[in-house]
Design a protein around this motif. Structure first.
Motif, PDB file in Angstrom:
ATOM      1  N   ASP A  27      -2.120 -64.290  14.464  1.00  0.00           N
ATOM      2  CA  ASP A  27      -1.624 -65.130  13.376  1.00  0.00           C
ATOM      3  C   ASP A  27      -0.245 -65.667  13.774  1.00  0.00           C
ATOM      4  OD1 ASP A  27      -1.294 -66.380  10.923  1.00  0.00           O
ATOM      5  OD2 ASP A  27      -0.576 -64.574   9.923  1.00  0.00           O
ATOM      6  N   ASN A  28      -0.152 -66.142  15.011  1.00  0.00           N
ATOM      7  CA  ASN A  28       1.147 -66.557  15.551  1.00  0.00           C
ATOM      8  C   ASN A  28       1.267 -68.066  15.788  1.00  0.00           C
ATOM      9  OD1 ASN A  28      -0.503 -66.897  17.734  1.00  0.00           O
ATOM     10  ND2 ASN A  28       0.522 -65.417  19.048  1.00  0.00           N
ATOM     11  N   GLY A  29       0.273 -68.830  15.371  1.00  0.00           N
ATOM     12  CA  GLY A  29       0.329 -70.279  15.525  1.00  0.00           C
ATOM     13  C   GLY A  29       0.028 -70.774  16.925  1.00  0.00           C
ATOM     14  N   ASP A  33      -5.118 -70.119  16.713  1.00  0.00           N
ATOM     15  CA  ASP A  33      -4.488 -70.044  15.398  1.00  0.00           C
ATOM     16  C   ASP A  33      -3.708 -71.320  15.105  1.00  0.00           C
ATOM     17  OD1 ASP A  33      -3.985 -68.368  13.048  1.00  0.00           O
ATOM     18  OD2 ASP A  33      -1.898 -68.537  13.670  1.00  0.00           O
ATOM     19  N   THR A  35      -1.974 -72.204  12.022  1.00  0.00           N
ATOM     20  CA  THR A  35      -0.756 -72.072  11.225  1.00  0.00           C
ATOM     21  C   THR A  35      -0.169 -70.677  11.373  1.00  0.00           C
ATOM     22  OG1 THR A  35      -1.657 -73.633   9.627  1.00  0.00           O
ATOM     23  CG2 THR A  35       0.227 -72.323   8.919  1.00  0.00           C
ATOM     24  N   LYS A  36       1.048 -70.623  11.826  1.00  0.00           N
ATOM     25  CA  LYS A  36       1.755 -69.369  12.063  1.00  0.00           C
ATOM     26  C   LYS A  36       2.029 -68.633  10.745  1.00  0.00           C
ATOM     27  CE  LYS A  36       5.877 -67.927  14.600  1.00  0.00           C
ATOM     28  NZ  LYS A  36       6.980 -68.434  15.412  1.00  0.00           N
ATOM     29  N   TYR A  37       1.731 -67.337  10.734  1.00  0.00           N
ATOM     30  CA  TYR A  37       2.041 -66.431   9.621  1.00  0.00           C
ATOM     31  C   TYR A  37       1.470 -66.874   8.277  1.00  0.00           C
ATOM     32  CZ  TYR A  37       5.329 -64.851  13.171  1.00  0.00           C
ATOM     33  OH  TYR A  37       5.895 -64.436  14.346  1.00  0.00           O
ATOM     34  N   TYR A  41      -6.145 -64.780  10.727  1.00  0.00           N
ATOM     35  CA  TYR A  41      -6.122 -64.289  12.103  1.00  0.00           C
ATOM     36  C   TYR A  41      -7.286 -64.909  12.868  1.00  0.00           C
ATOM     37  CZ  TYR A  41      -2.810 -60.936  10.292  1.00  0.00           C
ATOM     38  OH  TYR A  41      -1.700 -60.362   9.727  1.00  0.00           O
TER      39      TYR A  41
END
Length: 117
Positions: A27-29, A33, A35-37, A41
Motif C-alpha cells: 500500500d505504498n503507491g 498500487d 494510491t499510497k496509504y 493492498y
C-alpha cells in the motif's frame, strides 16, 4: 469503510502442478498500487503455468504497533463515520489496531489461453 494502514498482507496463489506462490501486497503507491496509504493492498501475479484453475487466499496481520485504522482516510463516496459528526474529518486521529490476524479465501479463477475469468 475505514482503512487499515501498515498491515502485513500476504496473498497465496495455489497453482496447478506447481508450488504455491506468496505475494507481499503493498500500500505504498508503487508498482501495482495506485494510491499510497489508502488501505488497499495490491500486487501483480504473472506466474501462470498453463490453462487450469488457480485459487487465492489472503492473510492479514498487524505489523507491530504501527498498524492503525485511519478514520480520516474514509473509502467510498459518501462514507460516513458518524452521522452526527460536523467537525473536520481530517482532525480525527488514527487508532492502533492492537494484535490481530485475519485470513480470507479469495476464491478461484480459470485461465485458458490468454484469458482468465
Amino acid at each position: 469503510t475505514i482503512p487499515v494502514l501498515n498491515a502485513a498482507v500476504i496473498a497465496t496463489i495455489e497453482r496447478p502442478n506447481n508450488d504455491p506462490i506468496e505475494l507481499t501486497m503493498a500500500d505504498n503507491g508503487a508498482g501495482a498500487d495506485i494510491t499510497k496509504y489508502d488501505g488497499t493492498y495490491t500486487s501483480y501475479f504473472t506466474a501462470f503455468n498453463g490453462d487450469d484453475r488457480y485459487s487465492a487466499k489472503v492473510n492479514v496481520a498487524n505489523n507491530g504497533r504501527d498498524t492503525v485504522i485511519s478514520p480520516s482516510r474514509r473509502v467510498g463516496f459518501g462514507s460516513v463515520i458518524d452521522q452526527d459528526y460536523e467537525g473536520n474529518v481530517m482532525a480525527i486521529e488514527d487508532e492502533e489496531t492492537g494484535s490481530f490476524q485475519r485470513a480470507a479465501n479469495g476464491g478461484s479463477f480459470t485461465c485458458s489461453g490468454t484469458s482468465c475469468s
